[in-house]
Design a protein around this motif. Structure first.
Motif, PDB file in Angstrom:
ATOM      1  N   VAL A 179       0.859  -1.183   0.000  1.00 59.78           N
ATOM      2  CA  VAL A 179       0.000   0.000   0.000  1.00 59.78           C
ATOM      3  C   VAL A 179       0.893   1.230   0.000  1.00 59.78           C
ATOM      4  CG1 VAL A 179      -1.745   1.292   1.285  1.00 59.78           C
ATOM      5  CG2 VAL A 179      -1.806  -1.216   1.265  1.00 59.78           C
ATOM      6  N   PHE A 180       0.630   2.135  -0.937  1.00 65.83           N
ATOM      7  CA  PHE A 180       1.342   3.409  -0.982  1.00 65.83           C
ATOM      8  C   PHE A 180       0.322   4.519  -0.825  1.00 65.83           C
ATOM      9  CE2 PHE A 180       2.860   7.105  -3.379  1.00 65.83           C
ATOM     10  CZ  PHE A 180       4.020   7.363  -2.672  1.00 65.83           C
ATOM     11  N   LYS A 181       0.562   5.403   0.115  1.00 65.91           N
ATOM     12  CA  LYS A 181      -0.313   6.551   0.336  1.00 65.91           C
ATOM     13  C   LYS A 181       0.524   7.820   0.245  1.00 65.91           C
ATOM     14  CE  LYS A 181      -3.314   4.074   3.527  1.00 65.91           C
ATOM     15  NZ  LYS A 181      -3.813   4.022   4.898  1.00 65.91           N
ATOM     16  N   SER A 182      -0.017   8.829  -0.449  1.00 70.60           N
ATOM     17  CA  SER A 182       0.694  10.091  -0.593  1.00 70.60           C
ATOM     18  C   SER A 182      -0.305  11.226  -0.747  1.00 70.60           C
ATOM     19  CB  SER A 182       1.603  10.043  -1.817  1.00 70.60           C
ATOM     20  OG  SER A 182       2.229  11.296  -2.024  1.00 70.60           O
ATOM     21  N   ASN A 183       0.062  12.381  -0.273  1.00 77.30           N
ATOM     22  CA  ASN A 183      -0.794  13.560  -0.455  1.00 77.30           C
ATOM     23  C   ASN A 183      -0.329  14.393  -1.657  1.00 77.30           C
ATOM     24  OD1 ASN A 183       1.542  14.650   0.619  1.00 77.30           O
ATOM     25  ND2 ASN A 183       0.494  15.954   2.095  1.00 77.30           N
ATOM     26  N   GLN A 184       0.610  13.855  -2.445  1.00 77.45           N
ATOM     27  CA  GLN A 184       1.142  14.545  -3.611  1.00 77.45           C
ATOM     28  C   GLN A 184       0.798  13.779  -4.884  1.00 77.45           C
ATOM     29  OE1 GLN A 184       3.084  17.515  -3.582  1.00 77.45           O
ATOM     30  NE2 GLN A 184       2.245  17.546  -1.526  1.00 77.45           N
ATOM     31  N   PHE A 185       0.714  14.499  -6.005  1.00 78.93           N
ATOM     32  CA  PHE A 185       0.556  13.880  -7.312  1.00 78.93           C
ATOM     33  C   PHE A 185       1.764  12.993  -7.573  1.00 78.93           C
ATOM     34  CE2 PHE A 185       1.418  13.928 -11.883  1.00 78.93           C
ATOM     35  CZ  PHE A 185       0.236  13.392 -12.351  1.00 78.93           C
ATOM     36  N   LEU A 186       1.546  11.814  -8.081  1.00 76.97           N
ATOM     37  CA  LEU A 186       2.633  10.876  -8.333  1.00 76.97           C
ATOM     38  C   LEU A 186       2.726  10.595  -9.823  1.00 76.97           C
ATOM     39  CD1 LEU A 186       4.772   8.965  -7.144  1.00 76.97           C
ATOM     40  CD2 LEU A 186       2.989   7.218  -7.046  1.00 76.97           C
ATOM     41  N   ASN A 187       3.895  10.781 -10.379  1.00 78.79           N
ATOM     42  CA  ASN A 187       4.160  10.498 -11.783  1.00 78.79           C
ATOM     43  C   ASN A 187       5.295   9.492 -11.814  1.00 78.79           C
ATOM     44  OD1 ASN A 187       4.480  10.479 -14.511  1.00 78.79           O
ATOM     45  ND2 ASN A 187       5.325  12.540 -14.648  1.00 78.79           N
ATOM     46  N   THR A 188       4.985   8.249 -12.143  1.00 76.75           N
ATOM     47  CA  THR A 188       6.009   7.214 -12.101  1.00 76.75           C
ATOM     48  C   THR A 188       5.777   6.181 -13.186  1.00 76.75           C
ATOM     49  OG1 THR A 188       7.167   5.664 -10.657  1.00 76.75           O
ATOM     50  CG2 THR A 188       4.770   5.760 -10.450  1.00 76.75           C
ATOM     51  N   LEU A 189       6.791   5.443 -13.518  1.00 74.01           N
ATOM     52  CA  LEU A 189       6.694   4.340 -14.463  1.00 74.01           C
ATOM     53  C   LEU A 189       6.701   3.033 -13.689  1.00 74.01           C
ATOM     54  CD1 LEU A 189       9.303   5.513 -17.111  1.00 74.01           C
ATOM     55  CD2 LEU A 189       6.810   5.655 -17.279  1.00 74.01           C
ATOM     56  N   THR A 190       5.981   2.051 -14.200  1.00 76.41           N
ATOM     57  CA  THR A 190       6.060   0.711 -13.630  1.00 76.41           C
ATOM     58  C   THR A 190       6.626  -0.217 -14.695  1.00 76.41           C
ATOM     59  OG1 THR A 190       3.814   0.174 -14.307  1.00 76.41           O
ATOM     60  CG2 THR A 190       4.108   1.082 -12.098  1.00 76.41           C
ATOM     61  N   TYR A 191       7.282  -1.249 -14.247  1.00 73.61           N
ATOM     62  CA  TYR A 191       7.936  -2.180 -15.159  1.00 73.61           C
ATOM     63  C   TYR A 191       7.431  -3.596 -14.904  1.00 73.61           C
ATOM     64  CZ  TYR A 191      11.044   1.754 -15.791  1.00 73.61           C
ATOM     65  OH  TYR A 191      11.535   2.994 -16.064  1.00 73.61           O
ATOM     66  N   PRO A 192       7.367  -4.428 -15.938  1.00 71.16           N
ATOM     67  CA  PRO A 192       6.952  -5.808 -15.726  1.00 71.16           C
ATOM     68  C   PRO A 192       7.937  -6.521 -14.807  1.00 71.16           C
ATOM     69  CG  PRO A 192       7.451  -5.378 -18.057  1.00 71.16           C
ATOM     70  CD  PRO A 192       7.691  -4.124 -17.313  1.00 71.16           C
ATOM     71  N   ILE A 193       7.417  -7.288 -13.874  1.00 79.30           N
ATOM     72  CA  ILE A 193       8.283  -7.993 -12.924  1.00 79.30           C
ATOM     73  C   ILE A 193       8.083  -9.502 -12.973  1.00 79.30           C
ATOM     74  CG2 ILE A 193       8.510  -6.033 -11.354  1.00 79.30           C
ATOM     75  CD1 ILE A 193       6.397  -7.389  -9.574  1.00 79.30           C
ATOM     76  N   GLY A 194       7.293  -9.971 -13.938  1.00 80.38           N
ATOM     77  CA  GLY A 194       7.144 -11.410 -14.096  1.00 80.38           C
ATOM     78  C   GLY A 194       5.997 -12.026 -13.322  1.00 80.38           C
ATOM     79  N   CYS A 195       5.184 -11.211 -12.687  1.00 77.45           N
ATOM     80  CA  CYS A 195       4.014 -11.741 -11.991  1.00 77.45           C
ATOM     81  C   CYS A 195       2.870 -10.741 -12.121  1.00 77.45           C
ATOM     82  CB  CYS A 195       4.317 -12.040 -10.532  1.00 77.45           C
ATOM     83  SG  CYS A 195       4.800 -10.623  -9.562  1.00 77.45           S
ATOM     84  N   PRO A 196       1.632 -11.232 -12.079  1.00 72.89           N
ATOM     85  CA  PRO A 196       0.486 -10.334 -12.235  1.00 72.89           C
ATOM     86  C   PRO A 196       0.385  -9.346 -11.077  1.00 72.89           C
ATOM     87  CG  PRO A 196      -0.219 -12.633 -12.121  1.00 72.89           C
ATOM     88  CD  PRO A 196       1.240 -12.601 -11.917  1.00 72.89           C
ATOM     89  N   GLN A 197      -0.136  -8.171 -11.380  1.00 75.63           N
ATOM     90  CA  GLN A 197      -0.353  -7.150 -10.360  1.00 75.63           C
ATOM     91  C   GLN A 197      -1.741  -6.564 -10.542  1.00 75.63           C
ATOM     92  OE1 GLN A 197       2.893  -4.320  -9.844  1.00 75.63           O
ATOM     93  NE2 GLN A 197       4.107  -5.573 -11.223  1.00 75.63           N
ATOM     94  N   ILE A 198      -2.343  -6.178  -9.448  1.00 75.13           N
ATOM     95  CA  ILE A 198      -3.649  -5.524  -9.470  1.00 75.13           C
ATOM     96  C   ILE A 198      -3.501  -4.200  -8.731  1.00 75.13           C
ATOM     97  CG2 ILE A 198      -6.045  -5.648  -8.732  1.00 75.13           C
ATOM     98  CD1 ILE A 198      -5.776  -8.688  -8.753  1.00 75.13           C
ATOM     99  N   ILE A 199      -4.036  -3.130  -9.302  1.00 77.86           N
ATOM    100  CA  ILE A 199      -3.973  -1.817  -8.671  1.00 77.86           C
ATOM    101  C   ILE A 199      -5.380  -1.381  -8.304  1.00 77.86           C
ATOM    102  CG2 ILE A 199      -3.434   0.624  -8.992  1.00 77.86           C
ATOM    103  CD1 ILE A 199      -1.312  -0.272 -11.032  1.00 77.86           C
ATOM    104  N   PHE A 200      -5.562  -1.019  -7.045  1.00 84.52           N
ATOM    105  CA  PHE A 200      -6.798  -0.393  -6.587  1.00 84.52           C
ATOM    106  C   PHE A 200      -6.455   1.057  -6.301  1.00 84.52           C
ATOM    107  CE2 PHE A 200      -7.191  -4.843  -5.383  1.00 84.52           C
ATOM    108  CZ  PHE A 200      -8.419  -5.157  -5.928  1.00 84.52           C
TER     109      PHE A 200
END
Length: 58
Positions: free
Chosen positions: A24-45
Protein backbone atom coordinates in the motif's frame (compact mmCIF):
# COMPACT_ATOMS: atom_id res chain seq x y z
CA UNK A 1 4.48 19.11 3.73
CA UNK A 2 4.80 15.89 1.72
CA UNK A 3 3.35 12.86 3.46
CA UNK A 4 4.06 9.43 2.04
CA UNK A 5 3.58 5.97 3.47
CA UNK A 6 4.62 2.63 1.93
CA UNK A 7 3.68 -0.62 3.72
CA UNK A 8 4.00 -4.32 2.84
CA UNK A 9 1.64 -6.96 4.17
CA UNK A 10 1.89 -10.74 4.07
CA UNK A 11 -1.29 -12.60 3.11
CA UNK A 12 -2.93 -15.14 5.39
CA UNK A 13 -1.51 -18.70 5.29
CA UNK A 14 -4.31 -19.88 2.99
CA UNK A 15 -3.35 -17.33 0.29
CA UNK A 16 0.45 -17.50 0.62
CA UNK A 17 0.84 -20.13 -2.16
CA UNK A 18 -0.86 -17.65 -4.54
CA UNK A 19 -0.12 -14.16 -3.18
CA UNK A 20 3.42 -13.11 -2.33
CA UNK A 21 2.50 -9.85 -0.60
CA UNK A 22 0.24 -6.81 -0.66
CA UNK A 23 1.64 -3.32 -0.67
CA UNK A 24 0.00 0.00 0.00
CA UNK A 25 1.34 3.41 -0.98
CA UNK A 26 -0.31 6.55 0.34
CA UNK A 27 0.69 10.09 -0.59
CA UNK A 28 -0.79 13.56 -0.46
CA UNK A 29 1.14 14.54 -3.61
CA UNK A 30 0.56 13.88 -7.31
CA UNK A 31 2.63 10.88 -8.33
CA UNK A 32 4.16 10.50 -11.78
CA UNK A 33 6.01 7.21 -12.10
CA UNK A 34 6.69 4.34 -14.46
CA UNK A 35 6.06 0.71 -13.63
CA UNK A 36 7.94 -2.18 -15.16
CA UNK A 37 6.95 -5.81 -15.73
CA UNK A 38 8.28 -7.99 -12.92
CA UNK A 39 7.14 -11.41 -14.10
CA UNK A 40 4.01 -11.74 -11.99
CA UNK A 41 0.49 -10.33 -12.24
CA UNK A 42 -0.35 -7.15 -10.36
CA UNK A 43 -3.65 -5.52 -9.47
CA UNK A 44 -3.97 -1.82 -8.67
CA UNK A 45 -6.80 -0.39 -6.59
CA UNK A 46 -6.74 3.37 -6.92
CA UNK A 47 -8.87 5.75 -4.88
CA UNK A 48 -9.58 9.48 -5.03
CA UNK A 49 -7.95 11.42 -7.89
CA UNK A 50 -8.28 10.17 -11.48
CA UNK A 51 -5.73 7.57 -12.53
CA UNK A 52 -4.08 7.98 -15.93
CA UNK A 53 -2.59 4.84 -17.48
CA UNK A 54 -0.47 5.21 -20.59
CA UNK A 55 0.52 2.10 -22.52
CA UNK A 56 3.71 1.86 -24.50
CA UNK A 57 3.29 1.38 -28.23
CA UNK A 58 5.62 -1.06 -30.03
Amino acid sequence: MIQEEFDFYRPCKLLQPYVRYYWVFKSNQFLNTLTYPIGCPQIIFHKQTPLLLLSAKP
